[in-house]
Design a protein around this motif. Sequence first.
Motif, PDB file in Angstrom:
ATOM      1  N   ALA A 158      -5.630  -4.745 -19.152  1.00 13.75           N
ATOM      2  CA  ALA A 158      -6.565  -5.270 -17.916  1.00 13.75           C
ATOM      3  C   ALA A 158      -6.549  -4.178 -16.636  1.00 13.75           C
ATOM      4  CB  ALA A 158      -6.530  -6.223 -17.603  1.00 13.75           C
ATOM      5  N   LEU A 159      -5.089  -3.586 -16.464  1.00 11.76           N
ATOM      6  CA  LEU A 159      -4.767  -2.901 -15.255  1.00 11.76           C
ATOM      7  C   LEU A 159      -5.089  -1.476 -15.529  1.00 11.76           C
ATOM      8  CD1 LEU A 159      -1.498  -3.979 -13.954  1.00 11.76           C
ATOM      9  CD2 LEU A 159      -3.651  -4.097 -12.853  1.00 11.76           C
ATOM     10  N   ARG A 160      -5.098  -0.950 -16.989  1.00 10.50           N
ATOM     11  CA  ARG A 160      -5.383   0.292 -17.496  1.00 10.50           C
ATOM     12  C   ARG A 160      -6.814   0.569 -17.280  1.00 10.50           C
ATOM     13  NH1 ARG A 160      -7.246   2.185 -22.356  1.00 10.50           N
ATOM     14  NH2 ARG A 160      -6.680   4.110 -22.827  1.00 10.50           N
ATOM     15  N   GLU A 161      -7.512  -0.364 -17.639  1.00 11.68           N
ATOM     16  CA  GLU A 161      -8.868  -0.097 -17.369  1.00 11.68           C
ATOM     17  C   GLU A 161      -9.731  -0.387 -15.832  1.00 11.68           C
ATOM     18  OE1 GLU A 161     -10.738   0.846 -20.060  1.00 11.68           O
ATOM     19  OE2 GLU A 161      -9.084   1.029 -21.199  1.00 11.68           O
ATOM     20  N   ASP A 162      -8.535  -0.542 -14.973  1.00 16.09           N
ATOM     21  CA  ASP A 162      -9.389  -0.938 -13.584  1.00 16.09           C
ATOM     22  C   ASP A 162      -8.387  -0.493 -12.430  1.00 16.09           C
ATOM     23  OD1 ASP A 162     -10.149  -2.221 -11.326  1.00 16.09           O
ATOM     24  OD2 ASP A 162     -10.196  -4.395 -12.167  1.00 16.09           O
ATOM     25  N   PRO A 163      -8.821   0.814 -12.171  1.00 16.39           N
ATOM     26  CA  PRO A 163      -7.892   1.560 -11.171  1.00 16.39           C
ATOM     27  C   PRO A 163      -8.220   1.052  -9.808  1.00 16.39           C
ATOM     28  CG  PRO A 163     -10.067   2.996 -11.854  1.00 16.39           C
ATOM     29  CD  PRO A 163      -9.827   1.653 -12.924  1.00 16.39           C
ATOM     30  N   THR A 164      -9.256   0.526  -9.406  1.00 11.22           N
ATOM     31  CA  THR A 164      -9.253  -0.291  -8.126  1.00 11.22           C
ATOM     32  C   THR A 164      -8.247  -1.278  -8.069  1.00 11.22           C
ATOM     33  OG1 THR A 164     -11.678  -0.009  -8.109  1.00 11.22           O
ATOM     34  CG2 THR A 164     -10.871  -1.538  -6.740  1.00 11.22           C
ATOM     35  N   ARG A 165      -8.165  -2.047  -8.923  1.00 14.42           N
ATOM     36  CA  ARG A 165      -7.118  -3.166  -9.226  1.00 14.42           C
ATOM     37  C   ARG A 165      -5.567  -2.656  -8.992  1.00 14.42           C
ATOM     38  NH1 ARG A 165      -6.356  -7.463 -14.008  1.00 14.42           N
ATOM     39  NH2 ARG A 165      -4.773  -8.671 -13.222  1.00 14.42           N
ATOM     40  N   ARG A 166      -5.414  -1.585  -9.638  1.00 13.21           N
ATOM     41  CA  ARG A 166      -4.226  -0.929  -9.805  1.00 13.21           C
ATOM     42  C   ARG A 166      -4.050  -0.172  -8.079  1.00 13.21           C
ATOM     43  NH1 ARG A 166      -5.809   2.145 -14.214  1.00 13.21           N
ATOM     44  NH2 ARG A 166      -5.758   4.004 -12.857  1.00 13.21           N
ATOM     45  N   ASP A 167      -4.832   0.231  -7.521  1.00 13.09           N
ATOM     46  CA  ASP A 167      -4.764   0.666  -6.219  1.00 13.09           C
ATOM     47  C   ASP A 167      -4.514  -0.392  -5.166  1.00 13.09           C
ATOM     48  OD1 ASP A 167      -5.047   3.221  -7.133  1.00 13.09           O
ATOM     49  OD2 ASP A 167      -6.967   3.533  -6.358  1.00 13.09           O
ATOM     50  N   ARG A 168      -4.907  -1.364  -5.254  1.00 15.78           N
ATOM     51  CA  ARG A 168      -4.854  -2.665  -4.383  1.00 15.78           C
ATOM     52  C   ARG A 168      -3.684  -3.345  -4.692  1.00 15.78           C
ATOM     53  NH1 ARG A 168      -4.966  -7.748  -5.432  1.00 15.78           N
ATOM     54  NH2 ARG A 168      -5.856  -7.616  -7.569  1.00 15.78           N
ATOM     55  N   LEU A 169      -3.254  -3.502  -5.875  1.00 15.83           N
ATOM     56  CA  LEU A 169      -1.727  -4.090  -5.823  1.00 15.83           C
ATOM     57  C   LEU A 169      -0.809  -3.014  -5.560  1.00 15.83           C
ATOM     58  CD1 LEU A 169      -2.008  -5.493  -9.803  1.00 15.83           C
ATOM     59  CD2 LEU A 169      -1.441  -6.690  -7.533  1.00 15.83           C
ATOM     60  N   GLY A 170      -0.873  -1.591  -5.709  1.00 14.18           N
ATOM     61  CA  GLY A 170       0.001  -0.587  -5.296  1.00 14.18           C
ATOM     62  C   GLY A 170       0.016  -0.755  -3.994  1.00 14.18           C
ATOM     63  N   SER A 171      -0.848  -0.713  -3.152  1.00 13.80           N
ATOM     64  CA  SER A 171      -0.916  -0.962  -1.704  1.00 13.80           C
ATOM     65  C   SER A 171      -0.201  -2.182  -1.000  1.00 13.80           C
ATOM     66  CB  SER A 171      -2.368  -0.631  -1.151  1.00 13.80           C
ATOM     67  OG  SER A 171      -2.498  -1.016   0.163  1.00 13.80           O
ATOM     68  N   ALA A 172      -0.733  -3.248  -1.798  1.00 12.93           N
ATOM     69  CA  ALA A 172      -0.083  -4.511  -1.411  1.00 12.93           C
ATOM     70  C   ALA A 172       1.430  -4.444  -1.646  1.00 12.93           C
ATOM     71  CB  ALA A 172      -0.704  -5.867  -2.022  1.00 12.93           C
ATOM     72  N   ALA A 173       1.909  -3.994  -2.907  1.00 13.31           N
ATOM     73  CA  ALA A 173       3.382  -4.007  -3.226  1.00 13.31           C
ATOM     74  C   ALA A 173       4.097  -3.011  -1.936  1.00 13.31           C
ATOM     75  CB  ALA A 173       3.460  -3.266  -4.525  1.00 13.31           C
ATOM     76  N   ARG A 174       3.426  -1.843  -1.881  1.00 14.08           N
ATOM     77  CA  ARG A 174       4.287  -1.150  -0.573  1.00 14.08           C
ATOM     78  C   ARG A 174       4.196  -2.004   0.583  1.00 14.08           C
ATOM     79  NH1 ARG A 174       7.357   3.276   1.181  1.00 14.08           N
ATOM     80  NH2 ARG A 174       6.619   3.735   3.143  1.00 14.08           N
ATOM     81  N   HIS A 175       3.129  -2.643   1.128  1.00 20.01           N
ATOM     82  CA  HIS A 175       2.952  -3.217   2.279  1.00 20.01           C
ATOM     83  C   HIS A 175       4.356  -4.487   2.077  1.00 20.01           C
ATOM     84  CE1 HIS A 175       1.707  -6.532   5.223  1.00 20.01           C
ATOM     85  NE2 HIS A 175       1.141  -5.343   5.712  1.00 20.01           N
ATOM     86  N   ASN A 176       4.473  -5.052   1.044  1.00 25.18           N
ATOM     87  CA  ASN A 176       5.391  -6.058   0.885  1.00 25.18           C
ATOM     88  C   ASN A 176       6.884  -5.520   1.093  1.00 25.18           C
ATOM     89  OD1 ASN A 176       6.770  -8.499   0.079  1.00 25.18           O
ATOM     90  ND2 ASN A 176       7.152  -7.620  -2.101  1.00 25.18           N
ATOM     91  N   VAL A 177       7.076  -4.647   0.561  1.00 22.78           N
ATOM     92  CA  VAL A 177       8.483  -3.693   0.996  1.00 22.78           C
ATOM     93  C   VAL A 177       8.532  -3.475   2.391  1.00 22.78           C
ATOM     94  CG1 VAL A 177       9.985  -1.925   0.201  1.00 22.78           C
ATOM     95  CG2 VAL A 177       8.915  -3.246  -1.456  1.00 22.78           C
ATOM     96  N   VAL A 178       7.758  -2.663   2.863  1.00 17.53           N
ATOM     97  CA  VAL A 178       7.628  -2.070   4.272  1.00 17.53           C
ATOM     98  C   VAL A 178       7.880  -3.333   5.386  1.00 17.53           C
ATOM     99  CG1 VAL A 178       6.453  -1.001   6.147  1.00 17.53           C
ATOM    100  CG2 VAL A 178       6.303  -0.100   3.841  1.00 17.53           C
ATOM    101  N   ASN A 179       7.060  -4.286   5.057  1.00 18.88           N
ATOM    102  CA  ASN A 179       7.137  -5.611   6.182  1.00 18.88           C
ATOM    103  C   ASN A 179       8.179  -6.485   5.992  1.00 18.88           C
ATOM    104  OD1 ASN A 179       4.694  -5.363   7.976  1.00 18.88           O
ATOM    105  ND2 ASN A 179       3.951  -4.392   6.054  1.00 18.88           N
ATOM    106  N   LYS A 180       8.921  -6.712   4.630  1.00 20.90           N
ATOM    107  CA  LYS A 180       9.868  -7.469   4.320  1.00 20.90           C
ATOM    108  C   LYS A 180      11.114  -7.270   3.606  1.00 20.90           C
ATOM    109  CE  LYS A 180      10.459 -12.396   2.593  1.00 20.90           C
ATOM    110  NZ  LYS A 180       9.667 -13.395   1.986  1.00 20.90           N
TER     111      LYS A 180
END
Length: 207
Positions: A158-180
């Motif tokens: 599912a992630l392979r077929e959905d670059p928008t979802r990958r980008d959203r998860l990657g951005s949120a993942a980065r935010h998780n580390v930067v903020n906590k």
Amino acid sequence: MDIGIPSEKLFSATFGVSHRFYSPGQGVRDIPLLAVGQDRGRDYRTLIDAIGGTELTLDLVSRPENLQGIDIPANVRAHPPVPLAQYRSLLKRAQIVAVPTHDLAYPTGQSVALEAAASGCAVVVTGTRAMREYFRDGIDAEFVEVGDVEGWRSTLQALREDPTRRDRLGSAARHNVVNKHNADHMWAEIADVLRDRGIVKGSRQTS
């Protein structure tokens, strides 16, 4: 579990990694799926079983002994451990980082998962008790149940077929580390505990 240490001498700290050292790159993310790690807690058999027979391709960086007894299909490229600089480069190039683990009495896989998150990758992890301390399912990572071959397969496809979802998860993942879950936060917490207990002098840190 009683390990003989008085409870008043123990404290917990929020584990984190360096969000400055591990950061998104400017180049193309040309590695569709990456897995890295060599501790005994990794569950590569489940991940490889999920990859076999699909159009997914996996680059797996680990020691050969981690893969003993596992049949490696043609769409899995196994690599030996790499130097730190190359590891960081791989994270910058990866679209998805998979961290399959067993559910053990101690945490496993969290360092790679957080370093991948800091690098802006879409992170998929086994939803162990430990990983649930670091990520939120469907928000900054995708969780798969322990040993769930079909769950890994469907999630990765599912992630392979959905670059928008990958980008959203990657951005949120980065935010998780930067903020906590970053090293600055972790060491500030430790420093505050040491000050509160009179081990070192100084005022508490404020965020």
